[in-house]
Design an enzyme around this catalytic site. Structure first.
Site, PDB file in Angstrom:
ATOM      1  N   GLU A 121       0.867  -1.260   0.013  1.00  0.00           N
ATOM      2  CA  GLU A 121       0.089   0.099  -0.173  1.00  0.00           C
ATOM      3  C   GLU A 121       1.011   1.074   0.101  1.00  0.00           C
ATOM      4  OE1 GLU A 121      -1.690  -2.426   2.133  1.00  0.00           O
ATOM      5  OE2 GLU A 121      -3.156  -2.802   0.466  1.00  0.00           O
ATOM      6  N   TYR A 133       8.070   2.446  -6.873  1.00  0.00           N
ATOM      7  CA  TYR A 133       7.495   1.132  -6.991  1.00  0.00           C
ATOM      8  C   TYR A 133       7.040   0.870  -8.451  1.00  0.00           C
ATOM      9  CZ  TYR A 133       6.915   1.454  -2.003  1.00  0.00           C
ATOM     10  OH  TYR A 133       7.146   1.490  -0.663  1.00  0.00           O
TER      11      TYR A 133
HETATM   12  C1  COA Z   1      10.025   6.753  -0.259  1.00  0.00           C
HETATM   13  C2  COA Z   1      11.509   6.539   0.455  1.00  0.00           C
HETATM   14  C3  COA Z   1      11.635   5.279   0.855  1.00  0.00           C
HETATM   15  C4  COA Z   1      12.511   6.816  -0.739  1.00  0.00           C
HETATM   16  O1  COA Z   1      13.714   6.529  -0.160  1.00  0.00           O
HETATM   17  P1  COA Z   1      14.977   6.881  -0.732  1.00  0.00           P
HETATM   18  O2  COA Z   1      16.308   6.067  -0.459  1.00  0.00           O
HETATM   19  O3  COA Z   1      15.156   8.417  -0.829  1.00  0.00           O
HETATM   20  O4  COA Z   1      15.043   6.501  -2.416  1.00  0.00           O
HETATM   21  P2  COA Z   1      15.817   6.171  -3.548  1.00  0.00           P
HETATM   22  O5  COA Z   1      16.869   7.161  -3.642  1.00  0.00           O
HETATM   23  O6  COA Z   1      16.302   4.736  -3.608  1.00  0.00           O
HETATM   24  O7  COA Z   1      14.948   6.739  -4.883  1.00  0.00           O
HETATM   25  C5  COA Z   1      14.832   5.742  -6.009  1.00  0.00           C
HETATM   26  C6  COA Z   1      13.697   6.287  -7.013  1.00  0.00           C
HETATM   27  O8  COA Z   1      12.540   6.474  -6.163  1.00  0.00           O
HETATM   28  C7  COA Z   1      12.031   7.827  -6.682  1.00  0.00           C
HETATM   29  N1  COA Z   1      11.999   8.899  -5.631  1.00  0.00           N
HETATM   30  C8  COA Z   1      12.340   8.560  -4.085  1.00  0.00           C
HETATM   31  N2  COA Z   1      12.006   9.571  -3.696  1.00  0.00           N
HETATM   32  C9  COA Z   1      11.427  10.490  -4.568  1.00  0.00           C
HETATM   33  C10 COA Z   1      11.050  11.868  -4.170  1.00  0.00           C
HETATM   34  N3  COA Z   1      11.264  12.601  -2.992  1.00  0.00           N
HETATM   35  N4  COA Z   1      10.747  12.476  -5.224  1.00  0.00           N
HETATM   36  C11 COA Z   1      10.527  12.025  -6.411  1.00  0.00           C
HETATM   37  N5  COA Z   1      10.877  10.880  -6.555  1.00  0.00           N
HETATM   38  C12 COA Z   1      11.425  10.085  -5.655  1.00  0.00           C
HETATM   39  C13 COA Z   1      12.862   8.272  -7.849  1.00  0.00           C
HETATM   40  O9  COA Z   1      12.348   7.739  -9.165  1.00  0.00           O
HETATM   41  C14 COA Z   1      14.236   7.699  -7.408  1.00  0.00           C
HETATM   42  O10 COA Z   1      15.091   7.796  -8.346  1.00  0.00           O
HETATM   43  P3  COA Z   1      16.227   8.899  -8.861  1.00  0.00           P
HETATM   44  O11 COA Z   1      16.806   9.363  -7.438  1.00  0.00           O
HETATM   45  O12 COA Z   1      17.138   8.384  -9.804  1.00  0.00           O
HETATM   46  O13 COA Z   1      15.193   9.698  -9.452  1.00  0.00           O
HETATM   47  C15 COA Z   1      11.758   7.525   1.367  1.00  0.00           C
HETATM   48  O14 COA Z   1      11.381   8.984   0.745  1.00  0.00           O
HETATM   49  C16 COA Z   1      10.983   7.790   2.555  1.00  0.00           C
HETATM   50  O15 COA Z   1      11.442   6.848   3.633  1.00  0.00           O
HETATM   51  N6  COA Z   1       9.939   8.337   2.825  1.00  0.00           N
HETATM   52  C17 COA Z   1       9.110   8.248   4.019  1.00  0.00           C
HETATM   53  C18 COA Z   1       8.484   6.700   4.259  1.00  0.00           C
HETATM   54  C19 COA Z   1       7.809   6.422   3.155  1.00  0.00           C
HETATM   55  O16 COA Z   1       7.061   7.132   2.384  1.00  0.00           O
HETATM   56  N7  COA Z   1       7.920   5.205   2.773  1.00  0.00           N
HETATM   57  C20 COA Z   1       7.136   4.565   1.702  1.00  0.00           C
HETATM   58  C21 COA Z   1       5.682   4.362   2.131  1.00  0.00           C
HETATM   59  S1  COA Z   1       4.811   3.517   0.991  1.00  0.00           S
END
Ligand code: COA
Length: 171
Positions: A121, A133
């Site tokens: 989700e 995702y």
């Molecule tokens: C979502 C989350 C897990 C991403 O973690 P992260 O380590 O920053 O993600 P990554 O660096 O591996 O990003 C991989 C890709 O996801 C996408 N992405 C991740 N964060 C993004 C953002 N803030 N805005 C846009 N795209 C994003 C991009 O496509 C990115 O690739 P790129 O950096 O080459 O453009 C992190 O922002 C987080 O912990 N957020 C709060 C909790 C959450 O929302 N968890 C998911 C719930 S389902």
């Protein structure tokens, strides 16, 4: 092992019984509805559940190596299905492909445990997570109304997403 800088390295390891306090802090750093140690202990005691934690190892005082948790994934396998229960990376370490490493490790471990599909989700307004995702083969299959509670008291819908693991887990 992913190299971040010359003096900092990332390792991904399974969550053990002594990691629950650290994992709860990490979860609270990532979500408005943070999960307690007891919540996590219960979840990880369910059959097929496992957690992965990413540690950042870097040279600290006097060059002594220090490790700190910077991200986690929680998953569950039930027969040929699996679920990504939670995924988070601490704010100061985001956009370094840490979530990619965690998601791929979680998918691979679920596949190795017999799962052929994975569900999750994600909040409809979480564009970053949805992009992550979708890039890993997840497609929307439903909507859950008012699924998440935000810190401001508002509720937000979630998409249910599904991925065929055999198409996206690298051998
Ligand atoms: C979502 C989350 C897990 C991403 O973690 P992260 O380590 O920053 O993600 P990554 O660096 O591996 O990003 C991989 C890709 O996801 C996408 N992405 C991740 N964060 C993004 C953002 N803030 N805005 C846009 N795209 C994003 C991009 O496509 C990115 O690739 P790129 O950096 O080459 O453009 C992190 O922002 C987080 O912990 N957020 C709060 C909790 C959450 O929302 N968890 C998911 C719930 S389902």
């Amino acid at each position: 092992m992913l190299q971040l800088r010359r003096e900092a390295r990332l390792t991904i390891r399974p969550v053990g019984p002594f990691d629950l306090g650290r994992l709860s802090k990490l979860h609270k750093a990532c979500f408005d509805e943070g999960w307690s140690r007891a919540d996590l202990a219960h979840l990880l005691s369910l059959p097929g559940s496992f957690g992965l934690v990413v540690r950042l190892q870097e040279a600290g005082f006097a060059g002594i190596e220090q490790a700190r948790g910077v991200g986690f994934a929680l998953c569950r396998v039930v027969r040929d299905e699996s679920e990504l229960l939670s995924l988070g990376v601490v704010p100061e370490q985001r956009r370094r492909r840490i979530a990619v490493q965690l998601l791929e490790a979680g998918m691979a471990r679920c596949f190795a445990g017999g799962a052929r599909v994975m569900f999750l989700e994600v909040a409809v307004d979480n564009a970053g997570a949805r992009a992550l995702y979708e890039a890993h083969g997840f497609e929307r299959v439903g909507v859950r109304a008012d699924y998440y509670l935000r810190a401001d008291g508002n509720r937000v819908d979630a998409y249910t997403m599904r991925c065929d693991l055999d198409r996206f887990v690298r051998g």
